[in-house]
Every structure is written in C-alpha cells, then in structure tokens.
Motif scaffolding. Structure first.
Motif, PDB file in Angstrom:
ATOM      1  N   GLN A   3      -7.879   4.395  -1.890  1.00  0.00           N
ATOM      2  CA  GLN A   3      -7.996   3.321  -0.904  1.00  0.00           C
ATOM      3  C   GLN A   3      -9.155   2.389  -1.248  1.00  0.00           C
ATOM      4  O   GLN A   3      -9.032   1.162  -1.164  1.00  0.00           O
ATOM      5  CB  GLN A   3      -8.183   3.917   0.497  1.00  0.00           C
ATOM      6  CG  GLN A   3      -7.856   2.958   1.635  1.00  0.00           C
ATOM      7  CD  GLN A   3      -6.426   2.442   1.594  1.00  0.00           C
ATOM      8  OE1 GLN A   3      -5.493   3.196   1.348  1.00  0.00           O
ATOM      9  NE2 GLN A   3      -6.259   1.145   1.816  1.00  0.00           N
ATOM     10  N   SER A   4     -10.263   2.970  -1.650  1.00  0.00           N
ATOM     11  CA  SER A   4     -11.417   2.161  -2.026  1.00  0.00           C
ATOM     12  C   SER A   4     -11.115   1.325  -3.269  1.00  0.00           C
ATOM     13  O   SER A   4     -11.490   0.148  -3.352  1.00  0.00           O
ATOM     14  CB  SER A   4     -12.611   3.083  -2.295  1.00  0.00           C
ATOM     15  OG  SER A   4     -13.743   2.330  -2.647  1.00  0.00           O
ATOM     16  N   SER A   5     -10.410   1.930  -4.234  1.00  0.00           N
ATOM     17  CA  SER A   5     -10.039   1.219  -5.456  1.00  0.00           C
ATOM     18  C   SER A   5      -9.104   0.064  -5.153  1.00  0.00           C
ATOM     19  O   SER A   5      -9.209  -1.010  -5.766  1.00  0.00           O
ATOM     20  CB  SER A   5      -9.369   2.181  -6.441  1.00  0.00           C
ATOM     21  OG  SER A   5     -10.227   3.238  -6.776  1.00  0.00           O
ATOM     22  N   LEU A   6      -8.187   0.275  -4.208  1.00  0.00           N
ATOM     23  CA  LEU A   6      -7.254  -0.786  -3.830  1.00  0.00           C
ATOM     24  C   LEU A   6      -7.992  -2.022  -3.342  1.00  0.00           C
ATOM     25  O   LEU A   6      -7.665  -3.152  -3.707  1.00  0.00           O
ATOM     26  CB  LEU A   6      -6.305  -0.287  -2.731  1.00  0.00           C
ATOM     27  CG  LEU A   6      -5.176   0.635  -3.154  1.00  0.00           C
ATOM     28  CD1 LEU A   6      -4.507   1.243  -1.933  1.00  0.00           C
ATOM     29  CD2 LEU A   6      -4.162  -0.106  -4.002  1.00  0.00           C
ATOM     30  N   PHE A  51       3.863   4.710  -3.945  1.00  0.00           N
ATOM     31  CA  PHE A  51       4.877   4.014  -3.146  1.00  0.00           C
ATOM     32  C   PHE A  51       6.269   4.105  -3.739  1.00  0.00           C
ATOM     33  O   PHE A  51       7.255   4.196  -2.997  1.00  0.00           O
ATOM     34  CB  PHE A  51       4.471   2.551  -2.866  1.00  0.00           C
ATOM     35  CG  PHE A  51       4.610   1.591  -4.008  1.00  0.00           C
ATOM     36  CD1 PHE A  51       5.830   1.021  -4.315  1.00  0.00           C
ATOM     37  CD2 PHE A  51       3.506   1.213  -4.746  1.00  0.00           C
ATOM     38  CE1 PHE A  51       5.962   0.109  -5.354  1.00  0.00           C
ATOM     39  CE2 PHE A  51       3.615   0.294  -5.782  1.00  0.00           C
ATOM     40  CZ  PHE A  51       4.854  -0.250  -6.089  1.00  0.00           C
ATOM     41  N   ILE A  52       6.403   4.116  -5.075  1.00  0.00           N
ATOM     42  CA  ILE A  52       7.754   4.175  -5.643  1.00  0.00           C
ATOM     43  C   ILE A  52       8.369   5.553  -5.411  1.00  0.00           C
ATOM     44  O   ILE A  52       9.581   5.674  -5.210  1.00  0.00           O
ATOM     45  CB  ILE A  52       7.757   3.806  -7.148  1.00  0.00           C
ATOM     46  CG1 ILE A  52       9.195   3.603  -7.649  1.00  0.00           C
ATOM     47  CG2 ILE A  52       7.055   4.855  -7.971  1.00  0.00           C
ATOM     48  CD1 ILE A  52       9.983   2.519  -6.949  1.00  0.00           C
ATOM     49  N   THR A  53       7.547   6.612  -5.394  1.00  0.00           N
ATOM     50  CA  THR A  53       8.053   7.947  -5.085  1.00  0.00           C
ATOM     51  C   THR A  53       8.552   7.995  -3.649  1.00  0.00           C
ATOM     52  O   THR A  53       9.609   8.567  -3.359  1.00  0.00           O
ATOM     53  CB  THR A  53       6.962   9.014  -5.306  1.00  0.00           C
ATOM     54  OG1 THR A  53       6.586   9.010  -6.682  1.00  0.00           O
ATOM     55  CG2 THR A  53       7.472  10.399  -4.938  1.00  0.00           C
ATOM     56  N   HIS A  54       7.803   7.381  -2.741  1.00  0.00           N
ATOM     57  CA  HIS A  54       8.210   7.323  -1.334  1.00  0.00           C
ATOM     58  C   HIS A  54       9.546   6.590  -1.188  1.00  0.00           C
ATOM     59  O   HIS A  54      10.454   7.072  -0.514  1.00  0.00           O
ATOM     60  CB  HIS A  54       7.132   6.615  -0.517  1.00  0.00           C
ATOM     61  CG  HIS A  54       7.483   6.409   0.919  1.00  0.00           C
ATOM     62  ND1 HIS A  54       7.239   7.358   1.896  1.00  0.00           N
ATOM     63  CD2 HIS A  54       8.077   5.366   1.572  1.00  0.00           C
ATOM     64  CE1 HIS A  54       7.670   6.915   3.062  1.00  0.00           C
ATOM     65  NE2 HIS A  54       8.172   5.705   2.892  1.00  0.00           N
ATOM     66  N   VAL A  55       9.663   5.421  -1.834  1.00  0.00           N
ATOM     67  CA  VAL A  55      10.898   4.637  -1.759  1.00  0.00           C
ATOM     68  C   VAL A  55      12.075   5.426  -2.320  1.00  0.00           C
ATOM     69  O   VAL A  55      13.164   5.453  -1.736  1.00  0.00           O
ATOM     70  CB  VAL A  55      10.752   3.310  -2.534  1.00  0.00           C
ATOM     71  CG1 VAL A  55      12.090   2.614  -2.679  1.00  0.00           C
ATOM     72  CG2 VAL A  55       9.788   2.388  -1.820  1.00  0.00           C
ATOM     73  N   LEU A  56      11.863   6.074  -3.449  1.00  0.00           N
ATOM     74  CA  LEU A  56      12.940   6.818  -4.102  1.00  0.00           C
ATOM     75  C   LEU A  56      13.393   7.988  -3.234  1.00  0.00           C
ATOM     76  O   LEU A  56      14.601   8.220  -3.060  1.00  0.00           O
ATOM     77  CB  LEU A  56      12.466   7.329  -5.466  1.00  0.00           C
ATOM     78  CG  LEU A  56      13.505   8.025  -6.339  1.00  0.00           C
ATOM     79  CD1 LEU A  56      14.722   7.141  -6.575  1.00  0.00           C
ATOM     80  CD2 LEU A  56      12.871   8.435  -7.670  1.00  0.00           C
ATOM     81  N   GLU A  57      12.455   8.723  -2.665  1.00  0.00           N
ATOM     82  CA  GLU A  57      12.809   9.854  -1.799  1.00  0.00           C
ATOM     83  C   GLU A  57      13.597   9.387  -0.576  1.00  0.00           C
ATOM     84  O   GLU A  57      14.592  10.003  -0.185  1.00  0.00           O
ATOM     85  CB  GLU A  57      11.546  10.590  -1.361  1.00  0.00           C
ATOM     86  CG  GLU A  57      10.896  11.401  -2.477  1.00  0.00           C
ATOM     87  CD  GLU A  57       9.572  12.013  -2.056  1.00  0.00           C
ATOM     88  OE1 GLU A  57       9.076  11.675  -0.950  1.00  0.00           O
ATOM     89  OE2 GLU A  57       9.027  12.826  -2.831  1.00  0.00           O
ATOM     90  N   LYS A  88       1.389  -1.864   1.560  1.00  0.00           N
ATOM     91  CA  LYS A  88       1.262  -3.262   1.133  1.00  0.00           C
ATOM     92  C   LYS A  88       0.174  -3.438   0.069  1.00  0.00           C
ATOM     93  O   LYS A  88       0.378  -4.118  -0.942  1.00  0.00           O
ATOM     94  CB  LYS A  88       0.953  -4.168   2.323  1.00  0.00           C
ATOM     95  CG  LYS A  88       0.922  -5.657   1.933  1.00  0.00           C
ATOM     96  CD  LYS A  88       0.625  -6.544   3.121  1.00  0.00           C
ATOM     97  CE  LYS A  88       0.756  -8.014   2.733  1.00  0.00           C
ATOM     98  NZ  LYS A  88      -0.194  -8.421   1.671  1.00  0.00           N
ATOM     99  N   ALA A  89      -0.976  -2.830   0.259  1.00  0.00           N
ATOM    100  CA  ALA A  89      -2.061  -2.986  -0.701  1.00  0.00           C
ATOM    101  C   ALA A  89      -1.692  -2.375  -2.052  1.00  0.00           C
ATOM    102  O   ALA A  89      -1.957  -2.963  -3.103  1.00  0.00           O
ATOM    103  CB  ALA A  89      -3.337  -2.327  -0.165  1.00  0.00           C
ATOM    104  N   HIS A  90      -1.045  -1.189  -2.021  1.00  0.00           N
ATOM    105  CA  HIS A  90      -0.615  -0.553  -3.272  1.00  0.00           C
ATOM    106  C   HIS A  90       0.320  -1.480  -4.052  1.00  0.00           C
ATOM    107  O   HIS A  90       0.180  -1.653  -5.266  1.00  0.00           O
ATOM    108  CB  HIS A  90       0.153   0.744  -2.976  1.00  0.00           C
ATOM    109  CG  HIS A  90      -0.658   1.846  -2.387  1.00  0.00           C
ATOM    110  ND1 HIS A  90      -1.192   1.789  -1.124  1.00  0.00           N
ATOM    111  CD2 HIS A  90      -1.002   3.064  -2.891  1.00  0.00           C
ATOM    112  CE1 HIS A  90      -1.844   2.918  -0.871  1.00  0.00           C
ATOM    113  NE2 HIS A  90      -1.747   3.699  -1.924  1.00  0.00           N
ATOM    114  N   ILE A  91       1.279  -2.052  -3.332  1.00  0.00           N
ATOM    115  CA  ILE A  91       2.300  -2.885  -3.976  1.00  0.00           C
ATOM    116  C   ILE A  91       1.693  -4.177  -4.502  1.00  0.00           C
ATOM    117  O   ILE A  91       1.997  -4.614  -5.618  1.00  0.00           O
ATOM    118  CB  ILE A  91       3.446  -3.166  -2.983  1.00  0.00           C
ATOM    119  CG1 ILE A  91       4.162  -1.854  -2.646  1.00  0.00           C
ATOM    120  CG2 ILE A  91       4.443  -4.172  -3.548  1.00  0.00           C
ATOM    121  CD1 ILE A  91       5.096  -1.925  -1.457  1.00  0.00           C
TER     122      ILE A  91
END
Length: 208
Positions: A3-6, A51-57, A88-91
């Motif tokens: 989160q801090s890195s984002l 996030f892509i793992t979440h979307v795929l699952e 949103k921040a990850h993407i």
C-alpha cells in the motif's frame, strides 16, 4: 508495504522511487523489504498479481456458477468492473509502469490475462450457439471491446463521482447486453427481467 509503495509509485513513478524510500515510508529496514520481495520488480509484479488473480477467480466462479451465457456475461462484467473500485491504485500503477516488468513477470501476467480473456470468449461463443446472442457477432472483436471498455475505467473513475462502482457495473452490463443480445430479446418485456437483479435498474433508473 504494498500500500505504501502504491502511493509512492503513483506520485513519483516506478523508477522515481528507491527501495530506501519505500522502507523509510513504511518504517522498516531493507532486510524487511527483501524478506518479502527479491527486488522492486517483484513488488511491481505482486501489485498486478493481486488484482488479476482476484479478477480471474471471480471470472471462473461466474462462468461455472451460472448456466445461461447471458447470466454468465452479466456476472463476469459486474465482477470485472468491481475490481476497479477495490484495486484502483494497483491497476493505475500497473498500467502506468508495466513496461518496466522483467520478462519472466510479463509472461506470468500475460498468462492470467489470457485466461480471463478466454473465459469471456467462451461465454460469447456459447451465447451465439444458444441463440441468446447475435449470430453475426465476432467473438474476438466483441471480447476485446468488452475488455477495452472496462479496462479504461481506471482513467476516469473517481470515488467522489456521481455513481458508485456497483452502479457503474450495472450500467456497463446494460450497455454490453444491448450490444450482444438478439434484438427481439431486448425489445420484449423479459429484458426488464434480466435487469431486475441489478440494483441500479431495480430502483427504477431505467425507463425503457
């Protein structure tokens, strides 16, 4: 740490942030950083993979849970849209900085994105075969149009906007179903039935 890195990556870009800045911002040591990540590149990969793992699952679950192509597509689109509110921040960071990913990470990213694309393509193909979707649709182009339409959300979505992410998902479902369903289905009263489980339309926001 992610989160801090984002926050730092969004402000200064991937190459504008050092490991020293990250650990200083988090309040840990370099040893603490390298305990979790082998490099800053791996951290960028983890940001995407989250996030892509979440979307795929969610896509797999929607595809396997629902029986009709229409219901599958509704659920897939809703879950896909929702991720832009959750991550949103990850993407944003990934799309801005993905060119810096090393090759081994790029392959992993592409594999998962391709898996999700295949789920959407199979749903469109099934919809055409069942007669629910328009026969003349190009499966490849329709799939890419849906992915492109949703992926662009990260550029304009604001939490302070007029609509919630859930409402935006409902609107996207309506737009996409209008594009893929047989014309006679849309013109009949049963199209309203298709939308009834979408809160935005159940509240009477659609007149037609």
């Amino acid at each position: 740490m992610i989160q801090s890195s984002l926050i730092l990556f969004e402000q200064y870009g991937f190459h504008g942030v050092s490991v020293n800045q990250i650990v200083e911002n988090v309040g840990t040591s370099k040893g603490g950083f390298y305990h979790h990540f082998t490099s800053k590149d791996e951290l960028l990969f983890e940001i995407h993979d989250t996030f892509i793992t979440h979307v795929l699952e969610k896509g797999v679950y929607a595809y396997e849970t629902h029986h009709s192509p229409t219901q599958k597509l509704k659920a897939i689109v809703k879950e896909f849209v929702n991720v832009f509110g959750l991550y949103k921040a990850h993407i944003s960071v990934f799309y801005q900085e993905s060119t810096y990913l090393k090759q081994q990470y790029q392959r992993s990213v592409k594999d998962k994105r391709d898996q999700f694309k295949q789920i959407v393509m199979r749903t469109i193909e099934e919809g055409k075969k069942s007669g629910e979707f328009r026969e003349e649709l190009s499966v490849e182009i329709t799939t890419m149009a849906i992915l492109g339409m949703v992926n662009w959300i990260y550029k304009w979505y604001r939490q302070s906007g007029a609509n919630t992410m859930d409402e935006i998902g409902d609107i996207f479902v309506d737009l996409i179903l209008h594009a893929v369903l047989q014309t006679e289905t849309i013109s009949k009263d049963n199209y309203k039935e298709i939308l009834l489980d979408l809160p935005f339309f159940a509240k009477g926001n659609r007149n037609g």
